[in-house]
Design a protein around this motif. Structure first.
Motif, short mmCIF file in Angstrom:
data_model
loop_
_atom_site.label_atom_id
_atom_site.label_comp_id
_atom_site.label_asym_id
_atom_site.label_seq_id
_atom_site.Cartn_x
_atom_site.Cartn_y
_atom_site.Cartn_z
N LYS A 41 -46.37 -28.00 63.46
CA LYS A 41 -45.20 -28.12 62.38
C LYS A 41 -44.88 -26.80 61.72
N ASP A 42 -46.07 -25.91 61.62
CA ASP A 42 -45.73 -24.69 61.02
C ASP A 42 -44.99 -23.40 61.68
N LEU A 43 -44.93 -23.85 63.08
CA LEU A 43 -44.11 -22.96 64.01
C LEU A 43 -42.71 -23.25 64.05
N ILE A 44 -42.16 -24.46 63.57
CA ILE A 44 -40.84 -25.01 63.94
C ILE A 44 -39.97 -24.01 63.15
N PRO A 45 -40.34 -23.37 61.93
CA PRO A 45 -39.47 -22.56 61.48
C PRO A 45 -39.02 -21.30 62.30
N LEU A 46 -39.94 -20.92 63.06
CA LEU A 46 -39.62 -19.79 64.14
C LEU A 46 -38.45 -19.96 64.93
N PHE A 47 -38.15 -21.39 65.22
CA PHE A 47 -36.97 -21.52 66.04
C PHE A 47 -35.72 -21.24 65.32
N THR A 48 -34.91 -20.21 65.09
CA THR A 48 -33.97 -20.00 64.54
C THR A 48 -32.61 -19.96 64.93
N ALA A 49 -32.54 -19.80 66.42
CA ALA A 49 -31.22 -19.73 66.94
C ALA A 49 -30.14 -18.81 66.20
N ASP A 50 -30.80 -17.62 65.84
CA ASP A 50 -29.99 -16.84 64.72
C ASP A 50 -29.08 -16.12 65.47
N ASN A 98 -32.49 -24.06 85.20
CA ASN A 98 -32.73 -23.68 83.74
C ASN A 98 -32.94 -22.21 83.63
N LEU A 99 -32.24 -21.94 82.59
CA LEU A 99 -32.15 -20.20 82.15
C LEU A 99 -32.86 -20.51 80.68
N PRO A 100 -33.95 -20.52 80.63
CA PRO A 100 -34.77 -20.52 79.21
C PRO A 100 -34.46 -19.63 78.10
N LEU A 101 -34.16 -20.32 76.95
CA LEU A 101 -33.63 -19.28 75.84
C LEU A 101 -34.85 -19.04 74.92
N PRO A 102 -34.82 -17.91 74.23
CA PRO A 102 -36.07 -17.61 73.32
C PRO A 102 -35.46 -18.18 71.86
N ALA A 103 -36.10 -17.91 70.94
CA ALA A 103 -35.98 -18.39 69.48
C ALA A 103 -34.65 -17.81 69.11
N SER A 104 -33.93 -16.83 69.54
CA SER A 104 -32.73 -16.25 69.02
C SER A 104 -31.65 -17.19 69.68
N GLY A 105 -31.89 -17.80 70.88
CA GLY A 105 -30.84 -18.40 71.62
C GLY A 105 -30.03 -17.40 72.32
N TRP A 145 -27.48 -17.46 68.73
CA TRP A 145 -27.11 -18.46 69.40
C TRP A 145 -25.65 -18.32 69.60
N ASP A 146 -24.90 -18.20 70.47
CA ASP A 146 -23.57 -18.48 70.76
C ASP A 146 -23.29 -19.33 71.90
N ILE A 183 -26.26 -25.90 84.99
CA ILE A 183 -27.24 -25.11 84.28
C ILE A 183 -27.67 -25.80 82.93
N TRP A 184 -29.10 -25.45 82.86
CA TRP A 184 -29.94 -26.19 82.02
C TRP A 184 -30.52 -25.32 80.90
N ALA A 185 -30.37 -25.83 79.44
CA ALA A 185 -31.03 -24.97 78.51
C ALA A 185 -32.16 -25.84 77.84
N HIS A 186 -33.39 -25.61 78.50
CA HIS A 186 -34.51 -26.06 78.18
C HIS A 186 -35.26 -25.23 76.98
N TRP A 187 -34.71 -25.71 75.92
CA TRP A 187 -34.54 -25.07 74.64
C TRP A 187 -35.20 -25.64 73.42
N GLY A 188 -36.01 -25.25 72.76
CA GLY A 188 -36.45 -25.89 71.61
C GLY A 188 -37.57 -25.29 70.63
#
Length: 495
Positions: free
Chosen positions: A81-90, A347-354, A92-93, A37-42
């Motif tokens: 560059k201004d969108l990178i802060p949206l990647f929070t992983a808040d 791949n099970l893609p994850l959203p911003a939250s993880g 994510w476990d 399994i792959w997390a294609h995440w960023g």
């Protein structure tokens, strides 16, 4: 001269030449593993509008360009560059997710290492500003994934898409040609952000207009940065698998990354190389240098060497509202690939939250239910004399991303594997009457011998059967096993 520019490789059996790398052998564990399994995440996942967002948002008139303009404003004012802060992983476990993946049967796990967007998902020595520790979630994503996977006995891999980045990001250096912001350059031209968007000062004046998305036209300075960053990734996290998005890149620079991967593995496994390098180019792997990977593609027959399909249940990066592959479709792919000596990386893609969304959990739950009953015929198995029979075997596919050319498998489609003395027959549907298998007839071309026993995984009693010259006829049980809607497995003992 080229070799003098390369960083010093870790000591080990390989150097940065193709001849040296031909002495590599694929470790047995990979052929046994079958499913990863792959997390294609960023950061691109955080936008929620699918793959290649960081490039397509600068492609004037594209769907993602229009989405960006509507949601965030003009690309000259709000860039990637201004969108990178949206990647929070808040939310994510990694431990909780890894438990789910282990329960689903995964024997290895892949983290995104770095995508074409030039953003490193580890504490990167050579990309100090645009990495997951310095910005975005401010966590060592690769390191935390690795710890969670290895704690549960999984092999750990990372994916590298960096070699294409110099060309892939070129549209960020363009600007609108029409409308209110015509002639205003996008933020990629700002030299203050060249460490993210690249510096094209020494490139031809039309480079941003002509660079191909998956091109690898880049100066030696960039190639050297590439090998330093991937070497840093390998040295920090010692992956068991390293996937590159394409073939081995940049000649000796790319060969150095392969040699580093294998040497580091040898250094941690008593001199034996236990790691995998994936390339998508058959010529790279034809002489044993690596393991062939087919993106969203399957092969038409049994291969002598283990290989891999990588695919996704939806889009590579998370896209809200997309329709996912069903668990049945994933299982169809899995049994077809495994019958041909391949592995499936899903791949099970994850959203911003993880955090997996509800629909992804449904798919994963379906895979888990099927695997708990039928995994016996998957893991540590090997191909039989033929990979399968049925209408689907008559459908020939083209090269490349051909998985959509393959039909859904039915009760008339069989796939075969062996494990020890047992033959496993995967049946991807429930018949109206009997299971009728031509390859197991006494006089079939496969010369199977006498069938001594037939069982169905998940059913306690042996099944009634009749072996004729032309076919094997098996009477289904009265009660279907769990997950039968996704396929069942016959366990056959041959005398």
């Amino acid at each position: 001269m080229l070799g003098q520019n390369l960083p010093q490789l870790s000591p080990g059996p390989f150097i940065a030449t193709r001849d040296s790398l031909t002495h590599y052998s694929i470790p047995q564990w990979f052929g046994d593993a079958k499913f990863g399994i792959w997390a294609h995440w960023g950061p691109q996942s955080a936008v929620g509008d699918g793959d290649w967002y960081a490039r397509n948002m600068y492609m004037e008139g594209s769907a993602q360009y229009n989405y960006h303009r509507q949601r965030f404003g003009p690309q000259s004012k709000v860039g990637y560059k201004d969108l990178i802060p949206l990647f929070t992983a808040d939310r994510w476990d990694p431990d909780a997710l890894m438990d789910l993946y282990v329960n689903a049967g995964a024997k290895y796990f892949f983290s995104m290492g770095v995508h074409h967007d030039n953003f490193d998902m580890w504490n990167s020595k050579y990309q100090p500003r645009w990495n997951a520790v310095a910005s975005g979630p401010k966590k060592d994503v690769v390191g935390l994934w690795a710890a969670a996977a290895r704690k549960r006995g999984l092999r750990f891999g990372v994916s590298d898409h960096l070699s294409n980045s110099f060309d892939w990001f070129a549209p960020s250096h363009l600007g609108d040609t029409t409308g209110q912001y015509a002639g205003v350059p996008y933020d990629g031209v700002d030299s203050a952000y060249a460490d993210l968007y690249h510096n094209y000062a020494d490139e031809p004046s039309d480079f941003a207009h002509t660079a191909k998305a998956m091109g690898r036209v880049a100066p030696d300075q960039w190639k050297l940065e590439y090998v330093r960053r991937i070497k840093d990734l390998i040295d920090q996290h010692q992956p068991d698998l390293l996937y590159t998005d394409g073939g081995i890149p940049f000649d000796q620079y790319g060969l150095a990354t392969v040699a580093e991967e294998y040497n580091v593995s040898a250094g941690t496994h008593q001199g034996q190389v236990a790691s995998i390098y994936n390339s998508k180019i058959p010529a790279d792997c034809a002489v044993g240098t690596c393991v062939l990977d087919r993106e969203r593609g399957v092969l038409d027959g049994i291969q002598l060497q283990p290989w891999q399909t990588d695919t996704c249940i939806g889009d590579w990066h998370y896209k809200k509202g997309i329709r996912y592959k069903s668990a049945k479709k994933v299982i169809d792919l899995l049994v077809d690939i495994v019958s041909k000596n391949g592995n499936l990386l899903l791949n099970l893609p994850l959203p911003a939250s993880g955090e997996l969304d509800a629909d992804e959990r449904v798919v994963l739950s379906g895979i888990t239910e099927w695997m708990k009953i039928n995994g016996e015929g998957i893991f540590s198995s090997r191909p039989w004399k033929i990979y399968g029979e049925g209408p689907s075997t008559l459908v020939k596919t083209g090269a490349g991303m051909n998985e959509d050319e393959k039909p859904d498998l039915t009760a008339q489609d069989f796939r075969f594997t062996t494990r020890g003395e047992m033959l496993y027959v995967f049946v991807q549907g429930w018949p109206q009457g009997e299971f009728v298998i031509q390859a197991l007839g006494r006089a079939s071309a496969q010369a199977p011998g006498r069938v001594a026993m037939v069982e169905m995984l998940g059913v306690s009693e042996p099944l009634r059967f009749r072996q004729e010259d032309s076919v094997l006829r098996v009477t289904p049980p009265v009660v279907k096993p769990a997950a039968a809607d996704k396929g069942v497995t016959l366990r056959v003992r041959l005398a």
